[in-house]
Design a protein around this motif. Structure first.
Motif, PDB file in Angstrom:
ATOM      1  N   ALA A   1      27.242  46.671  29.264  1.00 26.20           N
ATOM      2  CA  ALA A   1      28.151  46.061  30.054  1.00 26.20           C
ATOM      3  C   ALA A   1      29.451  46.591  30.328  1.00 26.20           C
ATOM      4  CB  ALA A   1      28.355  44.608  28.915  1.00 26.20           C
ATOM      5  N   LEU A   2      29.804  46.705  31.672  1.00 21.87           N
ATOM      6  CA  LEU A   2      30.969  47.285  32.099  1.00 21.87           C
ATOM      7  C   LEU A   2      32.169  46.498  32.174  1.00 21.87           C
ATOM      8  CD1 LEU A   2      29.157  50.069  34.300  1.00 21.87           C
ATOM      9  CD2 LEU A   2      29.955  50.219  31.856  1.00 21.87           C
ATOM     10  N   VAL A   3      31.889  45.285  32.234  1.00 24.59           N
ATOM     11  CA  VAL A   3      32.994  44.307  32.446  1.00 24.59           C
ATOM     12  C   VAL A   3      32.819  43.233  31.290  1.00 24.59           C
ATOM     13  CG1 VAL A   3      33.196  44.635  34.933  1.00 24.59           C
ATOM     14  CG2 VAL A   3      31.814  42.817  34.149  1.00 24.59           C
ATOM     15  N   PRO A   4      34.028  42.670  31.016  1.00 26.18           N
ATOM     16  CA  PRO A   4      34.036  41.602  29.689  1.00 26.18           C
ATOM     17  C   PRO A   4      33.205  40.602  30.016  1.00 26.18           C
ATOM     18  CG  PRO A   4      36.205  42.400  30.390  1.00 26.18           C
ATOM     19  CD  PRO A   4      35.334  43.008  31.513  1.00 26.18           C
ATOM     20  N   SER A   5      33.444  39.880  31.146  1.00 36.66           N
ATOM     21  CA  SER A   5      32.523  38.721  31.584  1.00 36.66           C
ATOM     22  C   SER A   5      32.864  38.527  32.918  1.00 36.66           C
ATOM     23  CB  SER A   5      32.939  37.310  31.075  1.00 36.66           C
ATOM     24  OG  SER A   5      34.332  36.912  31.591  1.00 36.66           O
ATOM     25  N   LYS A   6      31.979  37.661  33.691  1.00 41.19           N
ATOM     26  CA  LYS A   6      32.127  37.657  35.237  1.00 41.19           C
ATOM     27  C   LYS A   6      33.006  36.964  35.547  1.00 41.19           C
ATOM     28  CE  LYS A   6      27.341  38.647  36.362  1.00 41.19           C
ATOM     29  NZ  LYS A   6      25.835  38.114  36.593  1.00 41.19           N
ATOM     30  N   ARG A   7      33.444  35.892  34.647  1.00 38.46           N
ATOM     31  CA  ARG A   7      34.659  35.020  34.619  1.00 38.46           C
ATOM     32  C   ARG A   7      35.885  35.793  34.730  1.00 38.46           C
ATOM     33  NH1 ARG A   7      35.903  29.780  31.239  1.00 38.46           N
ATOM     34  NH2 ARG A   7      37.892  29.305  32.420  1.00 38.46           N
ATOM     35  N   GLU A   8      36.109  36.678  33.860  1.00 36.95           N
ATOM     36  CA  GLU A   8      37.398  37.464  33.755  1.00 36.95           C
ATOM     37  C   GLU A   8      37.364  38.552  34.933  1.00 36.95           C
ATOM     38  OE1 GLU A   8      38.140  38.832  29.749  1.00 36.95           O
ATOM     39  OE2 GLU A   8      39.377  40.607  30.409  1.00 36.95           O
ATOM     40  N   TYR A   9      36.090  39.100  35.337  1.00 34.18           N
ATOM     41  CA  TYR A   9      36.114  40.102  36.245  1.00 34.18           C
ATOM     42  C   TYR A   9      36.657  39.341  37.612  1.00 34.18           C
ATOM     43  CZ  TYR A   9      34.399  43.250  39.716  1.00 34.18           C
ATOM     44  OH  TYR A   9      34.292  44.135  40.681  1.00 34.18           O
ATOM     45  N   PHE A  10      36.103  38.193  37.935  1.00 36.75           N
ATOM     46  CA  PHE A  10      36.691  37.423  39.044  1.00 36.75           C
ATOM     47  C   PHE A  10      38.020  37.289  39.117  1.00 36.75           C
ATOM     48  CE2 PHE A  10      37.575  33.539  41.559  1.00 36.75           C
ATOM     49  CZ  PHE A  10      37.317  33.929  42.961  1.00 36.75           C
ATOM     50  N   HIS A  11      38.637  36.907  37.772  1.00 30.61           N
ATOM     51  CA  HIS A  11      40.050  36.846  37.828  1.00 30.61           C
ATOM     52  C   HIS A  11      40.820  37.945  38.142  1.00 30.61           C
ATOM     53  CE1 HIS A  11      43.701  34.899  36.688  1.00 30.61           C
ATOM     54  NE2 HIS A  11      44.097  36.083  35.868  1.00 30.61           N
ATOM     55  N   PHE A  12      40.385  38.964  37.508  1.00 35.53           N
ATOM     56  CA  PHE A  12      41.219  40.406  37.999  1.00 35.53           C
ATOM     57  C   PHE A  12      40.770  40.908  38.937  1.00 35.53           C
ATOM     58  CE2 PHE A  12      41.965  39.824  33.352  1.00 35.53           C
ATOM     59  CZ  PHE A  12      43.331  39.794  33.345  1.00 35.53           C
ATOM     60  N   PHE A  13      39.397  41.131  39.535  1.00 33.29           N
ATOM     61  CA  PHE A  13      38.873  41.645  40.807  1.00 33.29           C
ATOM     62  C   PHE A  13      38.303  41.007  41.712  1.00 33.29           C
ATOM     63  CE2 PHE A  13      39.900  45.052  37.528  1.00 33.29           C
ATOM     64  CZ  PHE A  13      40.373  45.978  38.174  1.00 33.29           C
ATOM     65  N   GLY A  14      38.091  39.734  41.844  1.00 32.36           N
ATOM     66  CA  GLY A  14      37.678  39.036  42.693  1.00 32.36           C
ATOM     67  C   GLY A  14      38.498  38.758  43.973  1.00 32.36           C
ATOM     68  N   LEU A  15      37.993  38.698  45.126  1.00 37.60           N
ATOM     69  CA  LEU A  15      38.990  38.468  46.115  1.00 37.60           C
ATOM     70  C   LEU A  15      39.311  37.256  46.331  1.00 37.60           C
ATOM     71  CD1 LEU A  15      40.702  39.571  48.474  1.00 37.60           C
ATOM     72  CD2 LEU A  15      38.735  39.425  50.025  1.00 37.60           C
ATOM     73  N   ASP A  16      40.240  36.507  46.246  1.00 34.95           N
ATOM     74  CA  ASP A  16      40.497  35.144  46.285  1.00 34.95           C
ATOM     75  C   ASP A  16      41.969  35.026  47.353  1.00 34.95           C
ATOM     76  OD1 ASP A  16      42.622  35.588  44.519  1.00 34.95           O
ATOM     77  OD2 ASP A  16      42.000  34.501  43.201  1.00 34.95           O
TER      78      ASP A  16
ATOM     79  N   VAL B   1      31.892  35.722  42.054  1.00 35.52           N
ATOM     80  CA  VAL B   1      32.130  37.112  40.969  1.00 35.52           C
ATOM     81  C   VAL B   1      32.807  37.926  41.586  1.00 35.52           C
ATOM     82  CG1 VAL B   1      30.732  38.840  39.772  1.00 35.52           C
ATOM     83  CG2 VAL B   1      29.746  36.595  40.033  1.00 35.52           C
ATOM     84  N   GLU B   2      32.758  38.415  42.739  1.00 37.40           N
ATOM     85  CA  GLU B   2      33.619  39.669  43.551  1.00 37.40           C
ATOM     86  C   GLU B   2      34.152  38.955  44.738  1.00 37.40           C
ATOM     87  OE1 GLU B   2      30.305  39.783  43.744  1.00 37.40           O
ATOM     88  OE2 GLU B   2      29.616  40.098  45.729  1.00 37.40           O
ATOM     89  N   ILE B   3      33.828  37.830  45.134  1.00 37.24           N
ATOM     90  CA  ILE B   3      34.454  37.160  46.217  1.00 37.24           C
ATOM     91  C   ILE B   3      34.611  35.701  46.198  1.00 37.24           C
ATOM     92  CG2 ILE B   3      32.556  37.107  47.698  1.00 37.24           C
ATOM     93  CD1 ILE B   3      34.302  37.913  50.104  1.00 37.24           C
TER      94      ILE B   3
END
Ligand code: CP
Length: 291
Positions: free
Chosen positions: A218-233, A256-258
């Motif tokens: 696992a290279l990211v803590p969770s998909k939810r956290e990933y979206f918060h920091f690296f998802g495009l919104d 997840v990413e967008i």
């Protein structure tokens, strides 16, 4: 490939993109045989190569691993030698291992197009991305393009970095340290570890999927956290230039990413034009190798 050859391919792709089908197109690869050999799943690339082949009048054979003798243990090289004995004019190949398509190309007599090998390269994706950007921004030179997300596992990122830097664009790699290849700076990109800094004043934002299938851990803590920091919104998009456009090679993982709202916003999203350019680019590439 030299910049002049890239421009020539983009110009020819643009011709195919803008012209209605003609009988001359159909004669381009008439009597030629194209084999699509896909060891990995694909929606866009495989379908667009098939469509491009048909538009140019070629005979197309689609070989998927699930229905081939690969399932009985046949190796990549033996498969290549077998197909070679049937004298195809062109092989389009995708494989999960980096370098596999190059290896295959050494074993056959015809031209081979790399439709994506492992985390190495996806050249026709980069060509279609460059063409799409050129159509909407007129020029590639001088643009600031942020490639964001799982760059470590992305052949799309690597091919785009090679091509777009060659065409004079400035590339930013935006990702957490765990999702960046080591020594990425050597490819001539600027590295950012936050979306806010990486996207600021960009012309183009290219989002990438988390390629979980290529991750050993696992290279990211969770998909939810990933979206918060690296998802495009909309929070992050507001930091780019007001006329910045958004790209994604697909397949997308919405949320997840967008953010879906951005992916579906036809004023900002080039995702559909990217797919449309894919068929034309593959027509131009196949024509350049076989006609
Ligand atoms: N962009 C891309 O390579 O998509 P597919 O995996 O669906 O071919």
């Amino acid at each position: 490939m030299a910049a002049s050859e890239i421009i020539k391919l983009m110009d020819r792709s643009e011709y195919y993109l803008d012209s209605p089908p003609t009988t001359d197109h159909k004669k381009t690869l008439q009597g030629k045989t194209v084999i699509n050999l896909f060891y990995e799943n694909s929606t866009r690339t495989r379908t667009s190569f098939e469509l491009a082949s048909l538009k140019l009048g070629a005979n197309v054979i689609n070989m998927t691993v699930d229905s081939s003798s690969v399932k009985k243990g046949e190796t990549l090289i033996d498969t290549a030698m077998t197909l070679n004995a049937m004298h195809p004019d062109l092989l389009v190949a995708r494989h999960g291992d980096s370098g596999a398509v190059h290896l295959l190309a050494d074993k056959v007599d015809c031209s081979v197009i790399n439709a994506g090998d492992g985390r190495n390269e996806h050249p026709t994706q980069a060509l279609l991305d460059a063409l799409t950007i050129r159509r909407y921004k007129k020029n590639l030179a001088g643009l600031t393009i942020a490639i964001c997300g799982d760059i470590a596992h992305s052949r799309v990122a690597r091919s785009n970095i090679y091509l777009l830097t060659k065409m004079g664009a400035r590339i930013r790699a935006v990702a957490p340290a765990t999702l960046l290849p080591s020594q990425i700076q050597k490819l001539g990109v600027e590295v950012y570890h936050t979306m806010a800094e990486g996207i600021a004043d960009c012309d183009i934002i290219m989002m990438l999927r988390l390629q979980s299938e290529r991750m050993d851990s696992a290279l990211v803590p969770s998909k939810r956290e990933y979206f918060h920091f690296f998802g495009l919104d909309s929070r992050f998009l507001a930091l780019a230039k007001p006329d910045a456009l958004v790209m994604h090679p697909g397949p997308m993982n919405r949320g997840v990413e967008i953010d879906s709202v951005i992916a579906d916003d036809i004023r900002r999203s080039l995702i559909r034009p990217q797919v449309e350019a894919g068929v034309a680019v593959r027509m131009a590439v196949m024509e350049s190798l076989v006609a």
